[in-house]
Each structure stands twice: as C-alpha cells, then as structure tokens.
Design an enzyme around this catalytic site. Structure first.
Site, PDB file in Angstrom:
ATOM      1  N   ASP A   1     -53.032 -11.206  19.160  1.00 46.03           N
ATOM      2  CA  ASP A   1     -52.390 -11.107  19.843  1.00 46.03           C
ATOM      3  C   ASP A   1     -52.225  -9.160  19.172  1.00 46.03           C
ATOM      4  O   ASP A   1     -52.440  -9.364  17.899  1.00 46.03           O
ATOM      5  CB  ASP A   1     -51.516 -12.023  20.173  1.00 46.03           C
ATOM      6  CG  ASP A   1     -49.793 -10.109  20.801  1.00 46.03           C
ATOM      7  OD1 ASP A   1     -49.823 -10.008  21.563  1.00 46.03           O
ATOM      8  OD2 ASP A   1     -49.095 -10.310  20.249  1.00 46.03           O
TER       9      ASP A   1
ATOM     10  N   ARG B   1       1.069  -1.563   0.185  1.00 42.10           N
ATOM     11  CA  ARG B   1      -0.543   0.202  -0.342  1.00 42.10           C
ATOM     12  C   ARG B   1       0.855   1.046   0.064  1.00 42.10           C
ATOM     13  O   ARG B   1       0.621   2.012   0.799  1.00 42.10           O
ATOM     14  CB  ARG B   1      -0.682  -0.167   1.235  1.00 42.10           C
ATOM     15  CG  ARG B   1      -1.973  -1.388   1.414  1.00 42.10           C
ATOM     16  CD  ARG B   1      -2.706  -1.524   1.984  1.00 42.10           C
ATOM     17  NE  ARG B   1      -3.196  -2.874   2.847  1.00 42.10           N
ATOM     18  CZ  ARG B   1      -3.489  -3.063   3.745  1.00 42.10           C
ATOM     19  NH1 ARG B   1      -3.847  -2.183   4.649  1.00 42.10           N
ATOM     20  NH2 ARG B   1      -4.095  -4.289   3.696  1.00 42.10           N
TER      21      ARG B   1
ATOM     22  N   ASP C   1     -49.145  -6.322  19.803  1.00 44.90           N
ATOM     23  CA  ASP C   1     -48.411  -5.590  19.537  1.00 44.90           C
ATOM     24  C   ASP C   1     -47.489  -6.021  18.907  1.00 44.90           C
ATOM     25  O   ASP C   1     -47.340  -7.442  19.599  1.00 44.90           O
ATOM     26  CB  ASP C   1     -47.523  -5.123  21.431  1.00 44.90           C
ATOM     27  CG  ASP C   1     -48.755  -4.201  21.184  1.00 44.90           C
ATOM     28  OD1 ASP C   1     -48.402  -2.874  21.397  1.00 44.90           O
ATOM     29  OD2 ASP C   1     -49.054  -4.306  22.560  1.00 44.90           O
TER      30      ASP C   1
HETATM   31  C1  G6P Z   1      -4.596  -8.344   4.873  1.00 41.01           C
HETATM   32  C2  G6P Z   1      -6.414  -7.903   4.610  1.00 41.01           C
HETATM   33  C3  G6P Z   1      -5.719  -8.699   3.130  1.00 41.01           C
HETATM   34  C4  G6P Z   1      -5.051  -8.334   2.317  1.00 41.01           C
HETATM   35  C5  G6P Z   1      -3.931  -8.206   2.526  1.00 41.01           C
HETATM   36  C6  G6P Z   1      -3.282  -8.069   1.804  1.00 41.01           C
HETATM   37  O1  G6P Z   1      -4.059  -9.337   4.696  1.00 41.01           O
HETATM   38  O2  G6P Z   1      -6.923  -9.228   5.583  1.00 41.01           O
HETATM   39  O3  G6P Z   1      -7.382  -8.216   2.851  1.00 41.01           O
HETATM   40  O4  G6P Z   1      -5.396  -8.514   0.590  1.00 41.01           O
HETATM   41  O5  G6P Z   1      -3.567  -8.051   3.921  1.00 41.01           O
HETATM   42  O6  G6P Z   1      -2.990  -6.455   1.687  1.00 41.01           O
HETATM   43  P1  G6P Z   1      -3.362  -5.592  -0.487  1.00 41.01           P
HETATM   44  O7  G6P Z   1      -3.867  -4.881   0.469  1.00 41.01           O
HETATM   45  O8  G6P Z   1      -1.913  -5.851  -0.680  1.00 41.01           O
HETATM   46  O9  G6P Z   1      -4.360  -6.633  -0.770  1.00 41.01           O
END
Ligand code: G6P
Ligand code: ADP
Length: 736
Positions: A508, A321, A510
């Site tokens: 009944d 990420r 309610d």
């Molecule tokens: C964790 C999350 C997954 C995700 C993984 C890798 O395991 O639970 O849903 O796929 O991290 O992260 P990314 O953002 O690369 O998919």
C-alpha cells in the site's frame, strides 16, 4: 522485587526547621492525604519536595533530612528558592492552577515561570531515573509534574509510567489559551496510562489531544506511532476505615480525655441544644468559594431570620500558597467579610461565624466533622473534594447532612447529598433550611447509601484499579490482536523469503510507504523510497505491486516511468511493466453524479474537507478539518450515504481520514486475489495501514504474510509501528 515509585511535588510530610531542630508535619491537600494510605512498606518509595529549599537547609543537616524522610519511605528532590518561586509559586500556582479551575483572569503566562517549570520537572525526572529499576512502576501525580512522564520515557522507553491529575482538566476552549499547550500535552503522553477523577475531565483532555496534536483517538485510547496510551477516569476514594474508626474513638472519649476543641464544642451544644452547627473545611483557596459561601450565609440569615441565634457556621480555612498574590487578597477579603457579618449580626449570646485560619491536627478535624450537623462545601471548581467524603465517613450514627457543590468532582458520586450550584444564593438558602429541618430518618437513609459506596470504593481500591489498569495496558492486553513484528519473526519471515522461488509483494502507498501530508499531492515519493522500490522491483523472482486507492493519473506521474506494477483506485485499474493503465474490473460509474452533490454539501459545511474525484469513485477527505468536528461529520455522512445507496452495487469505505464511495465489486482484496491466481507464487506478502487494506488481509490465503502499519485492530498477522519501520522491513528483503 519490583517497587512502586510515587512522585509528586508534595510529600506526605513537610519538614520544618525550628530552633535548629527538624520537625515533620503532615501535609494537607487531597493528593498527600489520599496517597498516604496507598504508600506503605518497602515496596513503595515516594519522591518529592521536602518543603525546605536548599537555602533553608543549614550545612550538615542534609543527611539528617534524608534519614528523617527515609523513615516515612520518602526521598527528596532538591529545590532552590528560585526553583520554588518559579516552578511552584509561579507556573504551578499562578498559571496552571487558576487556568485549570477556570479562573482565566488569574492565569499569568510568564516565560520565566515556564522555563523554571521545565527545569524543575527535569529535576524530578532525574530523581526518578536515579532510583527506578527496570521493573519498577512509576506513578507521577498532579499538575506540578506534567512534563515528567515524557522526560522519563525518553530515557527509559520501556518504563511503566502512570500519571494521575488530581485537579480538573479544563475544556479545550480554556486549555488552548495556554501558550505551552502542546508541550504540556506531549509531556503527559509520556505516560502509558493517564487518569482523571471524572469522565468530563477525561473527555476534555482527549478533545485537546485530538485538536491540538491531531492524534488519532479511538474511545479512550490515543494512538502514537509506536504506542497506545490509555486514558480513563478513576474517582479517588478515601481511607474510609481510618476516618470511621477515628470518629468512633473520639466519641468514646470522656471528660478530660477529650481535646480542648471538643470540650468547647460540647459546651456549646450543651448551652444551646437546638442550635445547629454547620462546618466547612478547605484550604484557603479561591477555587473553594469560601467568600461566596459567607455571602450566601448572610443571604440565608436575611431570608430566614428565624434561624438567627439557631445556627452557627464554623469555617476552617487552612493556610495555603500564601506567597501567591491572589491568595493574599483572598485572605484579606475573608477576614473582612467575617468581621463585617459578625459585627453586624452578632448578639450577646451568639456569633454567627467561627472562623479559624490555621492547620489543625487530625484529631481536631475529626472533632469538627463529628460535632457538626451539616457540612457545607461550595467549591466553584474542585477536582474531587475529599472533605465531603471524609465528613460522611465520620458520621458513625449515620446522621448529618452534606450540602455539596455540583462543581466538585465528588458530586458525581454523591447523589444522595444535597447538591447545589454555589452561585445560586436562593437555592443555597433553601437548601440550608432543608438541611436544618431534615428528619433524622432521611439523613440516615441518605448517608447509608453514601457510606456503603465510600466503604466499597475506598482509596485502596482506587489505587489498585489504577495500578491494574496500568499493568495490563503495559502488557498490551486487549490493545491489539496482531503480533508485533519483532526480530525473531522478521528472521523467520526472511528465511521463507530467501528460500522462495516466486515472490509476490503487495505494498500500500499512503500511510505505509509514505507518511500523510495535508495535501495528498504533496505526499510524493522521496529518493530513498524510489531506491528501495527499484531494488525490490529488480530482484530476481520478486513481483512487486503497489496497491492503492489513489487515482491513476497521480500514480502514472510518479511510478509509470519506473515500470513498477500498480493497482489503483482500490482495484479498478492495473498497469504492468510500464504499460498504460487498463481496467481490471468492469465498473459502473452512473451513481457518481447522484452522490457528488451530497459530498459537496458536506464540503460546504465542513471547513477543511474536500472531494477527490477518481474515475470510478469519489473520496471525501477530512484530515484537515477540526478533528472532533470532522469525525462527527464523517459519522453523519456515513448515515446519509448508507440510507441513500440502499443497494449492493455501491459501498462506502472508511479509510484513514477519508470516506470513499465506490462500486462494491472493487476492493484491494478482490484485486490482489486475482493477481495471485495468475501464477504460482510460493511467498505472498501484503502490507497496509487502513481499512481498505483489511480486504487484502482477509481475502489472501492463510499462508500470506500480512502486516498492518500502526496499532489499530486488524486481521493482519503482524504489525509494525510506522512508515520508518516499513522501510526497514523492506530493506531486510533486499539485503538478504
Ligand atoms: C491540591 C492539589 C495537590 C496539592 C494540594 C495542596 O490537592 O491537587 O497537588 O498538593 O492541593 O496544595 P499545596 O500547594 O500546598 O501542595
Ligand atoms: P484539596 O486537595 O483541594 O486541598 P480536598 O478536599 O480534596 O481538597 O482535600 C483536602 C484534604 O486535606 C482532606 O483530606 C483533609 O482531611 C485535609 N485537611 C484539611 N484540613 C486539614 C487540616 N487542618 N489538617 C490536616 N489535614 C487537613
């Protein structure tokens, strides 16, 4: 033949375009690596994002991508760059991920992110709807797709949908800070089964459902008007054999057959035989506690300087990420920390930390696991942590020590590991020392237990348990004992109704004829209900009784002018043909002045609750209290009342969010049987929604058509889903 449709944001492979060509690399992360072992053959289709945006894909390559994915049993959801920015880098990883891992200060609540999340969830739902046949089982995964279950259920009410969350579900106090909390819960409730890694996450989720949506939860079932949803914990396992066999194979390799990394690791071991290798492997994520671990390592070396030059920490941080600001900051922080510590402590012969920031092939992962004496995993919060399980599985000779954070879901199942609090440096320093000096026999004894468990509860068993539970939930096994009033049953009941000469109906009020309201006085009958009751009341051969726990004043106001027959206060009073109410049972109300102060003390201590005073009973209502707190107080009140009452003259009735104390010789069963005995009826019908109606279902003769409103356990023969269905049923009796 029915198939399983797996749906997650990440597919097990990620596509990349380089030099105009296409390559597929395996995905990292627990979801993709774990589910990969479950996804096999033609019976399973995996829908997800290919890793490429529409803008990345040159003209003409789309079909090549489709066929590349098809080889892996996958199909792609098309996402634009804007989608990925808002849905993936935005709402998923800048809002939900930090919030659910208790990093509240990193959570950004941006409306644009949320809108993108909704739109992209719809794209995933549409992809499912396009692929899924009626018999298919749909299994939705993880926090990126929490709205998908409802979106699919809306269009396919009969679809079988499971949802599994791979990250923690936070406590209500954290979850409620999310501006779109109700929508997220409602999205999840489209599923028939919702799974979590641990009981704690399950408990947090149920608490949010109760408090934020006000739904009824009994044990781990959530009751909607027309469905029951099951919530359960299924701790995810690993493909044990895959890791164990790969480790065996790797240790059999000799000389140049070995990977470059393994050759380096072996050289290192040879040159310094008594040096211990400590490994940690994670995605570069703030939830993994990598920076704290490095600081704790420095603390350890300062506390126990005799281990300088005797231990080495290998950190494999897999890029993750990297467009999210917090991840960029973390990367910088770790680069600096490693640089500083290596700069300060290294000697000519020794570098304390080996740091890799890259994704390594599977074989190298195995090399690291098998060559390291200790695995040290310190997440500050982690849904499960599969790396811990993988390390243990690769220890073919059963040696090796696992040090694991208590904050990882896997810690619940890995008691034989050395469990630590990642914030406690003192404890970690001592635990590292314990691990370094642990005798081989102890290591083997601990790992034997761990391996046996991992082997038994592997990822396949995990997936099967989830699937079996989903299927039996869908078939309604064990959920309710009465039969649903379907068209066939309705038809046969109508035939009996039509041919009967003298019909007796007990209805009944309610929760049966009218829905609940925060203020009971406001739940007055609407025009449609009056019309319906008028028609039944005037029908030749039909005797209608409203039978309720309500007080006679309220029912006089609402129904006396209509001249309906009524039994109120559970059977204390009766009114026929518009006459004033008369006592039906001789009751004694002397006890009331003793019980009233007890109830008052509960009202004082339970905000939102109140007492309804009736002529011969007292009711404590708690519908408007905090649901968890209200239920807890109700249990407490029950105990207090039971010990106070101590004789058979008075009893406590647990109704729907109300506890009522009344004389024991009064209940709807007794009252209805009395009415029945006054004439010769050939069709008897009773309908109601709560415990007080169960007396009628029990005591009226076997031939009675008894109907429960709602899906709770009952003695009634049939059930209908809610007040809307009750009215439809009664209309059927009118329009014969
Ligand atoms: C964790 C999350 C997954 C995700 C993984 C890798 O395991 O639970 O849903 O796929 O991290 O992260 P990314 O953002 O690369 O998919
Ligand atoms: P998370 O799901 O948060 O990333 P887990 O520990 O549950 O954490 O899962 C990580 C998964 O990613 C493990 O199955 C691990 O084997 C895999 N993995 C980690 N590093 C790599 C790597 N460099 N190459 C391939 N797979 C990796």
């Amino acid at each position: 033949m029915s198939k399983t449709i797996i749906i997650s944001n990440r597919l097990p492979v990620q596509l990349q375009i380089s030099d105009g060509g296409l390559s597929a690399i395996p995905s990292v992360g627990g979801l993709a690596t774990g589910m990969k072992s479950v996804h096999s053959g033609s019976e399973s289709l995996w829908i997800g994002w290919s890793g490429l945006t529409d803008e990345d894909i040159p003209d003409g390559l789309s079909e090549t991508i489709d066929s590349a994915l098809k080889q892996h049993g996958c199909s792609k959801v098309k996402l634009t760059k804007d989608d990925v920015d808002g849905f993936y880098f935005g709402f998923s990883n800048r809002t939900v991920w930090p919030l659910f891992h208790y990093f509240l200060e990193y959570s950004e609540f941006e409306l644009d992110f949320w809108n993108s999340y909704k739109a992209v969830n719809q794209k995933f739902a549409d992809a499912i709807l396009e692929e899924a046949g009626d018999d298919d089982i749909i299994w939705v995964h993880d926090y990126q797709l929490m709205l998908v279950p409802q979106m699919v259920k809306e269009k396919r009410p009969n679809a079988t949908i499971g949802f599994f969350l791979h990250i923690p579900f936070p406590s209500y106090e954290i979850f409620r800070t999310l501006p779109w909390r109700e929508e997220v819960l409602e999205g999840l409730l489209g599923a028939d089964l919702i799974g979590f890694h641990t009981y704690d996450y399950e408990r947090h989720f149920l608490s949010s459902v109760r408090r934020l949506l006000g739904l009824d939860v009994s044990f781990n079932d959530i009751y909607l008007e027309n469905r029951v949803i099951k919530v359960d914990s299924f701790p995810m396992g690993i493909d044990y054999n895959k890791f164990h066999e790969a480790a065996k194979k790797s240790s059999a390799l000799k000389g140049k057959q070995r990977s470059d990394l393994q050759i380096k690791l072996d050289e290192h071991k040879k040159s310094a035989p008594d040096t211990k290798l400590i490994v940690s492997i994670d995605r570069l994520d703030y939830s993994k506690g990598i920076a704290k671990r490095i600081n704790a390592f420095e603390y350890f070396l300062n506390k126990y300087p005799e281990y300088k030059e005797k231990v080495r920490l290998i950190i494999l941080a897999v890029p993750s990420r990297s467009n999210v600001p917090q991840y960029m900051l973390l990367k910088r922080e770790i680069d600096e920390l490693v640089g500083r510590i290596n700069g300060e402590l290294s000697t000519v012969n020794w570098t304390p930390i080996w740091y890799f920031y890259r994704s390594l092939p599977f074989e190298n992962l195995i090399d690291l696991y098998t060559s390291s004496d200790i695995a040290w995993l310190t997440p500050l919060r982690d849904g499960m942590n599969l790396v811990a399980k993988e390390y243990v599985a690769t220890r073919t000779d059963k040696t090796g020590v696992l040090i694991l954070s208590e904050m990882a879901g896997s810690a619940y199942e890995m008691n034989e590991a050395l469990l630590i609090n990642p914030n406690n440096f003192e404890e970690q320093a001592d635990t590292l020392k314990q691990a370094i000096t642990m005798p081989k026999e102890e290591q083997m004894a601990r790992n034997m237990f761990l391996q046996n468990r991992l082997k038994r509860y592997n990822v396949e068993v995990w997936a099967n348990e989830f699937m079996n539970s989903l299927k039996s939930q869908k078939q309604g096994i064990g959920t309710y004992v009465s039969q649903k009033m379907n068209n066939n049953i309705l038809e046969s009941v109508s035939v009996k109704y039509r041919s009967a000469k003298k019909r007796l109906l007990f209805l009944d009020y309610d929760g049966t004829l009218a829905g609940f309201h925060k203020d009971p006085q406001k739940a007055s009958p609407d025009d449609e209900l009056y019309q319906l009751l008028d028609q039944l009341h005037q029908q030749e051969g039909t005797t209608l009784f409203l039978i309720s726990g309500r007080d006679k004043e309220t029912f006089s106001r609402w129904f006396l002018p209509k001249k309906y027959n009524m039994i109120v206060e559970h059977g204390v009073w009766i009114s026929k043909d518009g006459e004033e109410f008369k006592l039906l049972e001789k009751v004694n109300g002397d006890w009331m002045e003793k019980i009233q102060p007890v109830l008052e003390s509960f009202v004082d201590r339970t905000p939102g609750s109140f007492i309804e005073e009736k002529n011969y009973s007292l009711a404590w209502h708690y519908r408007n209290t905090d649901p968890d707190f209200g239920n807890k107080r109700a249990t407490e009140l029950n105990t207090v009342l039971t010990s106070l009452i101590g004789n058979d003259d008075i009893s406590v009735l647990n109704g729907n969010k109300v506890m009522e104390v009344k004389s024991s010789n009064v209940n709807k069963g007794r009252a209805s049987v009395r009415i029945l005995s006054e004439d010769d009826y050939d069709f008897v019908f009773a309908i109601g929604d709560d415990w007080t109606d169960e007396f009628m279902f029990q005591e009226l003769p076997e031939s009675t058509i008894t109907v429960k409103v709602g899906l709770q356990k009952t003695q009634a023969k049939y059930h209908v889903e809610g007040t809307k269905k009750v009215r439809e049923l009664l209309k059927h009796f009118i329009n014969l």
